[in-house]
Design an enzyme around this catalytic site. Structure first.
Site, mmCIF file in Angstrom:
data_model
loop_
_atom_site.group_PDB
_atom_site.id
_atom_site.type_symbol
_atom_site.label_atom_id
_atom_site.label_comp_id
_atom_site.label_asym_id
_atom_site.label_seq_id
_atom_site.Cartn_x
_atom_site.Cartn_y
_atom_site.Cartn_z
ATOM 1 C CB CYS A 98 -0.937 -0.015 1.211
ATOM 2 S SG CYS A 98 -0.115 -0.303 2.788
ATOM 3 C CG HIS A 350 -3.927 0.550 4.875
ATOM 4 N ND1 HIS A 350 -3.437 -0.257 3.876
ATOM 5 C CD2 HIS A 350 -4.958 1.249 4.325
ATOM 6 C CE1 HIS A 350 -4.134 -0.062 2.773
ATOM 7 N NE2 HIS A 350 -5.062 0.845 3.016
#
Length: 1010
Positions: A98, A350
């Site tokens: 990510c 994340h």
């Protein structure tokens, strides 16, 4: 409907009043439960397995009502994978990538950088034929970035796969990397790659967009001289600890620093170190200004990185003019991107990007494949919910219009405002050679969407046809023919392939429907059965004529016997208490009489199980072989091996005819022995022969014992160490022979007589001896007098005579085979060096002195002499640390150096005598046993000793048998450490810092020399 167990009991309740021979057709139908009424829809929540007429709850409700077409398939709508109008394209998260996706989206939205990437020369893509079946595979980083940007701009897909670029960069998709470090390395790699392009606009795009310049200004406090060191930067790394606003972080970055003490500055003008001040002055700022907020810092207390969850405020419009060296220069930036890290840990979380569209000024959230427009209340830049709840209770500060605050933002991207009013964002077009590749990918995507739509349509059409089939057949189901319940469920479950009907596993041994399989089948009409068998095939067909009378009658008999068992047990127990003095009745084994009730119950249970699990096999095929059953059946405990009555009357009892007849109903196949039946004549003959043989063995044992009494009692035995004066010759036999012979003498009735003396085991293949006088210990051979040897020859068959002579010049019957002797010793030494899970003893020496009272070494003395116990001083006189042994010497048998034919006591000589340890280890205080293996290294042993004695490996001095052990990488086997060895540990003075022990455990090498 009643539970299944109640239905089963009700089906067989009639057996209490009906004998097996009186079973009627109504009883059979009751046992098969065909008279039960079927359940109506909605009457029961689940299917009644005990009722073959219940056809509710097997999956029919899915088909009998209104059905949504989406239930006919599990294929998602392919249009959900299509890019919506006026939206951006996402990137697939390959596991932990990510952070890569966020930076790719940021660089893609930098239109100047995208335009430069498109201008890179790419002959491979330009020459690629889109008509080929092979896919276009970029090679260089620029080629990957070109193709990726082109797809992000004009692809019809909702998201694309960046695995080609990630693989080319050599990134581990399963491990999250440092995002800021990745940004620096990638831009550096890209700058180096673009510098090789011919187009100057492409060569310098990274510097034009991201590169600025500042100067380190150092001023000497003594002479006032000012020195300047120029430096380029691609981002400004700002410390956020103790700050609340971005402007405060920039101010601290530029603040003046004092150089004093050990950190003084060397002034070239003064030619000496002087106190000075140092500051950073911003000279030029790039078109795109990146602020790296240092959220991930090193924690000295834990030794790991941690994340700072401090709220930092930042404006949408940033004036950098006051921070420049030229204060009057206009330098205004507009916020273009906010990169966010969700999570409280620096090692996980994340990454998300908030990006502004330069053409519309709308903000979007880029979260891998998902892209969402941020407007209204959602327009909170830098704000994302944490994956894990944060321990910090700090509330988010209120922000005025045009300002935002975030505790997760780690990078802010500002773009410089252009003075010209007419200036607008450049319109970047995808080059034709790249557009062809994008169009080719779009065609493939459209083909895939068409295939998925066709598959959905076929599944829907198939489901509708099945819907009509179920509705048609289900109205015909009740209720004359039997169909497997599991097959019906799979037929109603459209996700599985309908197979032919298999009724064979529900058949009994008579080829009909087994009564205990009624729970696994359902009754349907003959018309419905015809449709099923015509469409799907299978068999055999089971209708009302398939109800098995034989199985029901047998089950009735078994159940009646079970019910009668308790009553018969009481009657028989009272009857056997009455003594039977008549000569009429039957013999029953006492063991069988004690356990007949349990045997009968087990037998009935077995018969019941066999009735339940015959599965269509012939009678007796499922039964266990009597020869394989270790437990005896009823009355077989008085059955001899010849099939007759056993001879021992103590193991049997005579019972009356009435008792026997009652037991016979439970055990019809039991052996039957009337009262007047004689015992087995063969067993009587064998008993007589055994008695005669036992009497003969006792007589032989008594004769041998009297003749060899001293050998039996182990008294007055000759010794090779002290040769007896009354004889010049001695004989030896295997100790195994003597032990077996003594066992026979002690128990002649139970042991087999010893018939021979196998001395061949003491000889090598060449017929020579493999043992010297020294090795002929009590544990190996037994020494005999000449008179005893004559008796041995008379009583036993001797294969080899082994005679020893006092004088070596006389000829002996055997010679010492040196070749085989050396092979035996080599094998013994190899066995000592190839061991696992052996015990060694570590003995620690304290203050250079050790009391050995409890473990005094044993000298080579005879068994009649007492063991000496004395105090030994460790040091100059300790044999484990010195190889000089000047203590008292004792005579020791030696081996002749030549291959002489005589083993003679004249070879006894004075030799360098060491202390021989006892074969039985005597543990002393402070000594510890460790489990080791021969392939274990000395270093590993030292670590074991460290845990046992708390002595660091580099403080350990180890020795065994007078040899110091110093080579840490050597194995214990190569160092001569054998099982039961005693290793002496001499510890150096302890050190203050024991953290070095951790280095050893982590595999750091160490060495020492005492």
């Amino acid at each position: 409907m009643a539970p299944r167990l109640q239905l089963e009991r009700a089906a067989w309740r009639w057996v209490e009043s009906v004998r097996p021979e009186d079973v009627t057709a109504e009883n059979i139908e009751t046992a098969y439960r065909v008279l039960l009424e079927g359940c109506k829809r909605g009457a029961c929540r689940r299917n009644c397995k005990g009722n073959p007429n219940c056809l509710v709850g097997i999956g029919e409700h899915i088909w009998l009502g209104e059905i949504d077409e989406n239930t006919f398939h599990n294929i998602d709508d392919p249009n959900s994978e299509r890019r919506s109008k006026n939206t951006f394209v996402g990137l697939t998260n390959l596991g932990a990538t990510c952070y890569v996706n966020t930076f790719l989206q940021v660089w893609f939205h930098n239109l100047e950088m995208r335009q430069a990437i498109y201008l890179c020369q790419n002959s491979r893509a330009e020459e690629f034929a889109v008509e080929d079946d092979t896919d276009y595979e970029p090679q260089e980083i620029c080629e990957h970035l070109q193709y990726l940007f082109a797809l992000l701009q004009n692809s019809n897909r909702r998201y694309i796969d960046p695995s080609g670029l990630v693989k080319a960069l050599g990134l581990d998709t399963g491990q999250q990397q440092d995002a800021q470090e990745f940004s620096k390395l990638f831009l550096s790699l890209l700058e180096d790659t673009l510098s090789k392009q011919k187009n100057p606009n492409v060569q310098n795009i990274i510097q034009q967009q991201f590169c600025g310049q500042f100067a380190y200004i150092t001023v000497c406090n003594h002479c006032g001289r000012e020195s300047q060191l120029l430096s380029r930067f691609y981002e400004l790394e700002l410390n956020i600890q103790g700050h609340k606003q971005l402007s405060d972080c920039v101010t601290e970055f530029l603040k003046e620093e004092k150089l004093e003490g050990d950190n003084r500055y060397f002034c070239e003008n003064c030619q000496s170190k002087q106190n000075a001040t140092r500051e950073i002055r911003l000279l030029n700022l790039p078109h795109t200004l990146n602020f790296q907020l240092m959220r991930f810092v090193f924690d000295r207390q834990t030794g790991h990185k941690k994340k700072l969850n401090t709220y930092i405020g930042f404006p949408e419009i940033l004036d950098m003019g006051p921070f420049l060296e030229k204060k009057d220069e206009k330098c205004v930036y507009e916020l273009n991107a906010v990169l966010i890290h969700r999570g409280v840990s620096a090692y996980s979380g994340h990454y998300i990007a908030h990006l502004r569209d330069g053409r519309t000024n709308d903000w979007y959230k880029f979260n891998d494949e998902e892209i969402e427009k941020m407007e209204g209340k959602k327009l909170q830049l830098g704000s994302e919910e944490d994956i894990e709840p944060s321990k910090s209770q700090t509330r988010k500060p209120k922000c005025i219009k045009g300002y935002h605050s975030s505790r997760n933002a780690y990078m802010l991207v500002y773009k410089r405002q252009v003075e010209e009013v007419s200036h607008s964002e450049p319109n970047v077009q995808v080059p034709d050679f790249l557009q062809r590749l994008v169009d080719r990918d779009n065609r493939k995507f459209e083909e895939w969407c068409h295939e998925m739509a066709e598959m959905r349509k076929q599944s829907v059409d198939k489901g509708k046809a099945k819907h009509e089939e179920v509705k048609e057949i289900y109205e015909l189901l009740p209720a004359f023919e039997f169909i497997p319940l599991e097959w019906l469920r799979k037929w109603l479950d459209d996700s599985t392939v309908t197979k032919p009907i298999d009724n064979s596993k529900f058949s009994c041994c008579h080829g009909k429907l087994h009564p205990d399989k009624i729970e696994d089948v359902k009754r349907i009409s003959q018309k419905a059965a015809d449709i099923f068998f015509n469409r799907y095939g299978g068999g055999p067909r089971l209708d009302n004529s398939s109800l098995c009378r034989e199985c029901v009658v047998e089950r009735c008999r078994v159940l009646r016997l079970k019910n009668q068992l308790n009553e018969d047990y009481k009657v028989i127990s009272n009857m056997v208490k009455i003594s039977n003095n008549s000569n009429q009745g039957y013999w029953i084994g006492k063991a069988s009489l004690r356990s007949w009730r349990q045997l009968a119950l087990e037998q009935l249970e077995e018969e019941d199980d066999e009735l339940k699990h015959t599965n269509g096999k012939p009678n007796g095929e499922n039964k266990k072989d009597d020869n394989d059953d270790e437990n005896l059946n009823f009355n077989e405990d008085i059955l001899c091996s010849h099939g007759g009555l056993c001879t021992s009357e103590n193991e049997r009892k005579l019972v009356s005819n009435e008792v026997w007849n009652r037991l016979k109903t439970y055990f019809p196949k039991a052996p039957e022995f009337p009262a007047r039946q004689e015992s087995c004549p063969k067993c009587k003959t064998l008993e007589r022969e055994c008695e005669e043989s036992e009497a003969l063995n006792k007589m032989i044992a008594n004769d041998q014992k009297m003749a060899l009494l001293n050998l039996f009692q182990d008294k007055n035995r000759p010794s090779l160490q002290k040769w007896p004066t009354e004889t010049d010759h001695l004989y030896i036999v295997s100790l195994f022979f003597v032990e077996e012979w003594r066992k026979f003498i002690r128990r002649p009735g139970r042991c087999t007589p010893v018939s021979s003396v196998a001395n061949g085991a003491l000889l090598c293949p060449h017929g020579g001896l493999m043992f010297t006088y020294e090795s002929m210990s009590k544990e190996t051979v037994a020494v005999l007098w000449p008179s005893e040897w004559e008796i041995i020859n008379r009583f036993f068959l001797v294969d080899q005579t082994i005679k020893l002579s006092r004088n070596y010049r006389q000829t002996s019957t055997r010679y010492l085979c040196l070749e085989c002797r050396e092979g035996l010793l080599f094998q013994q030494q190899r066995d000592l060096r190839e061991y696992t899970q052996a015990t060694v003893y570590i003995r620690k020496i304290v203050d250079n002195t050790k009391i050995m009272k409890d473990a005094a070494p044993e000298l080579n003395v005879s068994g009649s002499e007492a063991e000496d116990e004395r105090e030994v001083k460790i040091g100059d006189n300790d044999p484990d640390f010195n190889q000089i042994n000047n203590g008292a010497k004792r005579q020791k048998l030696s081996v002749p150096s030549s291959g002489s034919c005589t083993l003679s006591s004249s070879f006894i000589s004075h030799q360098k005598q060491g202390i021989r340890r006892s074969t039985r280890h005597r543990k002393v205080r402070g000594e510890k046993a460790l489990i080791v293996s021969a392939n274990q290294t000395l270093k590993e042993l030292k670590i074991q000793i460290m845990h046992a004695f708390s002595v660091a490996p580099f403080d350990q001095n180890l020795s065994v048998d007078g040899r110091c052990l110093t080579e840490d990488s050597a194995t214990l086997g190569s160092l001569g450490v054998v099982p039961e060895s005693v290793i002496f540990l001499k510890a150096d003075e302890p050190i203050a810092d024991y953290s070095a022990m951790d280095d050893v455990l982590q595999g750091k090498s160490f060495s020492f020399c005492d």
